[in-house]
Design an enzyme around this catalytic site. Structure first.
Site, PDB file in Angstrom:
ATOM      1  N   ASP A 148      92.098 -56.014  38.827  1.00  6.66           N
ATOM      2  CA  ASP A 148      92.022 -56.149  40.141  1.00  6.66           C
ATOM      3  C   ASP A 148      92.918 -55.073  41.121  1.00  6.66           C
ATOM      4  O   ASP A 148      93.864 -54.563  40.212  1.00  6.66           O
ATOM      5  CB  ASP A 148      92.881 -57.514  40.776  1.00  6.66           C
ATOM      6  CG  ASP A 148      91.878 -58.625  40.543  1.00  6.66           C
ATOM      7  OD1 ASP A 148      90.597 -58.549  40.514  1.00  6.66           O
ATOM      8  OD2 ASP A 148      92.286 -59.834  40.443  1.00  6.66           O
ATOM      9  N   ASP A 182      84.880 -59.371  43.576  1.00  4.63           N
ATOM     10  CA  ASP A 182      85.397 -60.549  44.471  1.00  4.63           C
ATOM     11  C   ASP A 182      84.927 -60.120  45.719  1.00  4.63           C
ATOM     12  O   ASP A 182      84.362 -61.213  46.279  1.00  4.63           O
ATOM     13  CB  ASP A 182      87.013 -60.398  44.086  1.00  4.63           C
ATOM     14  CG  ASP A 182      87.340 -60.788  42.715  1.00  4.63           C
ATOM     15  OD1 ASP A 182      86.945 -61.260  41.934  1.00  4.63           O
ATOM     16  OD2 ASP A 182      88.595 -60.377  42.668  1.00  4.63           O
TER      17      ASP A 182
END
Length: 211
Positions: A148, A182
């Site tokens: 991420d 995401d």
């Protein structure tokens, strides 16, 4: 161009674009940032390299192996569903694009889980991760960490002291760090819920018989 071909083109284009962008960003961050490094682009947007074991936005749910297998099953179902939608040609292109966003996002995080543990080192700060021969990485197959990097601290404030429980504490919005995959999943689901929710009960078999 027939409706079938148009829907197929939309699905392929969206899925390809999301997966390529997602993996390109992850590979760049993985090999150019040390774990925990934060690069401020704007006051409200940072690149912050973290890794997580869980689902979107770092949510933890069950074991790592369960999560990876769940993603694989989900993507398999979504690919089957896309083929059914293309064959029936009964849904708008926007709905197909939304399903493709969710599919591509789920697949993008599968790549991390399945391959990254096998082909990357996972050093402590301030060293950078490196590619290694298959099987010499930090974890086995299905046990890689999801990368991420997108962080949007849009605003923050301090709660007044007189407020119970949170008084004097700092509130920051939006704290979760996420990735392009995401974002694709969240965007796709939001569009479906807001604009295409009537198609969630869509039955291709039923429509094919009626045609």
């Amino acid at each position: 161009m027939t409706k079938n071909k148009k829907l197929a083109l939309v699905a392929v284009a969206v899925i390809s674009a999301v997966i390529i962008a997602d993996q390109a960003m992850k590979l760049w961050v993985k090999t150019h940032f040390y774990l925990g490094e934060d690069l401020e682009i704007f006051s409200w947007f940072h690149l912050r390299f973290i890794q997580n074991n869980g689902m979107a936005f770092g949510i933890e749910l069950g074991s790592k192996l369960f999560l990876t297998l769940f993603r694989i099953v989900l993507v398999g179902f979504l690919v089957w569903y896309i083929f059914k939608l293309v064959k029936s040609a009964k849904v708008p292109a926007g709905y197909m694009a939304s399903i493709a966003l969710v599919t591509a996002g789920a697949f993008g995080n599968i790549v991390d889980c399945v391959f990254y543990g096998e082909i990357f080192t996972n050093p402590l700060p301030y060293a950078l991760a490196e590619f290694v021969p298959w099987g010499e990485g930090y974890g086995g197959i299905f046990h890689g960490y999801v990368v991420d990097m997108l962080y949007f601290p849009l605003f923050s404030f301090e709660w007044p002291d007189f407020i119970p429980l949170v008084g004097g504490k700092t509130f920051s919005f939006f704290d979760p760090v996420f990735n392009i995959a995401d974002a694709a999943i969240t965007t796709g689901m939001a569009i479906i819920i807001l604009f295409y929710n009537k198609y969630l009960n869509f039955s291709t078999d039923k429509n094919e018989k009626a045609a």
